[in-house]
Design an enzyme around this catalytic site. Structure first.
Site, PDB file in Angstrom:
ATOM      1  CE  LYS A  83      -9.532  12.070 -21.317  1.00 43.96           C
ATOM      2  NZ  LYS A  83      -8.567  11.193 -20.647  1.00 43.96           N
TER       3      LYS A  83
HETATM    4  C1  E4P Z   1      -6.958   8.730 -22.593  1.00 44.91           C
HETATM    5  O1  E4P Z   1      -6.893   9.900 -22.359  1.00 44.91           O
HETATM    6  C2  E4P Z   1      -6.980   7.641 -21.597  1.00 44.91           C
HETATM    7  O2  E4P Z   1      -6.505   8.148 -20.383  1.00 44.91           O
HETATM    8  C3  E4P Z   1      -6.088   6.492 -21.941  1.00 44.91           C
HETATM    9  O3  E4P Z   1      -5.368   6.675 -23.123  1.00 44.91           O
HETATM   10  C4  E4P Z   1      -6.672   5.150 -21.737  1.00 44.91           C
HETATM   11  O4  E4P Z   1      -5.712   4.179 -22.044  1.00 44.91           O
HETATM   12  P1  E4P Z   1      -5.759   2.687 -21.547  1.00 44.91           P
HETATM   13  O5  E4P Z   1      -6.593   1.910 -22.499  1.00 44.91           O
HETATM   14  O6  E4P Z   1      -4.330   2.233 -21.589  1.00 44.91           O
HETATM   15  O7  E4P Z   1      -6.331   2.699 -20.148  1.00 44.91           O
END
Ligand code: E4P
Length: 219
Positions: A83
């Site tokens: 990522k």
């Molecule tokens: C995506 O891969 C992120 O880890 C995640 O969806 C972030 O979500 P949040 O806004 O609930 O922290």
């Protein structure tokens, strides 16, 4: 439509995997930090539980470092997807890693044109964050719809992974919008099963049956 769990908690991942419906896992630095174990060791443990795409995020911010970190994360397991954040250096790193055959999930996407940059850089996955947009009174769902439309217009193979999902309605709406993947916290995954009429109906069926047969098991 694929379901990923958005957690680094091994108990939650094991519980979700038991259903055979979890196609992958997304983590981020905050989720890994919550578990308190070194990134590589923890990602390896997740790969042992779920046989699917497992996203592991870089924590450096220059393209050169992200590329080195991405290569090292990709070596943990063939299912690891690296990522990279949607910043200029992250897009450079995405282009370089993708050209080496490393699959990249470009994260922290909040506009359709950012998603276009990621697709042009060869991203395997784009992660638009819908809940965080809804939180500031913008439309997370419009973002998903626009990205799906743009990618379709030009035939980009990049998969749209709806992230920052807050509840079952988000899962429904991203499905209708054509997202390939929804990643959700374990509690949202559990909520997909629930309907009061299911519970009420089952209780009535079992009570009716018991009134006549005085038993609850089949056979
Ligand atoms: C995506 O891969 C992120 O880890 C995640 O969806 C972030 O979500 P949040 O806004 O609930 O922290």
């Amino acid at each position: 439509m694929k379901f990923f769990l958005d957690t680094a908690n091994l108990e939650e991942i094991r519980a979700g995997a038991e259903f055979g419906l979890v196609d992958g896992v997304t983590t981020n630095p905050s989720l890994i930090a919550k578990e308190g174990r070194p990134m590589h060791e923890h990602i390896r443990a997740i790969c042992d539980i779920v046989d699917g795409d497992i996203s592991a995020e870089v924590v450096s911010t220059t393209a050169r470092e992200m590329i080195l970190e991405g290569r090292s994360l990709a070596r943990i397991h063939p299912n690891v997807v690296v990522k990279c954040p949607l910043i200029p250096e992250g897009i450079k790193a995405t282009r370089a890693l993708s050209s080496e055959g490393v699959r990249v999930n470009v994260t922290l996407c909040f506009t359709p044109v950012q998603a276009l940059l990621a697709a042009k850089a060869g991203a395997y996955i784009i992660s638009p964050f819908i809940g965080r947009l809804d939180d500031i009174a913008a439309s997370g769902m419009d973002l998903i719809r626009h990205i799906v439309q743009i990618y379709r217009n030009y035939g980009y193979p990049t998969k749209v992974l709806a992230a920052s999902i807050r509840g079952p309605l988000h899962v429904l709406e991203v499905g209708l919008a054509g997202a390939h993947i929804a990643t959700m916290p374990y509690k949202v995954f559990q909520s997909l099963f629930k309907h009061p009429l299911t519970d009420k109906g089952l209780a009535a069926f079992l009570a009716d049956y018991q009134k006549v047969f005085q038993e609850t098991t089949v056979g």
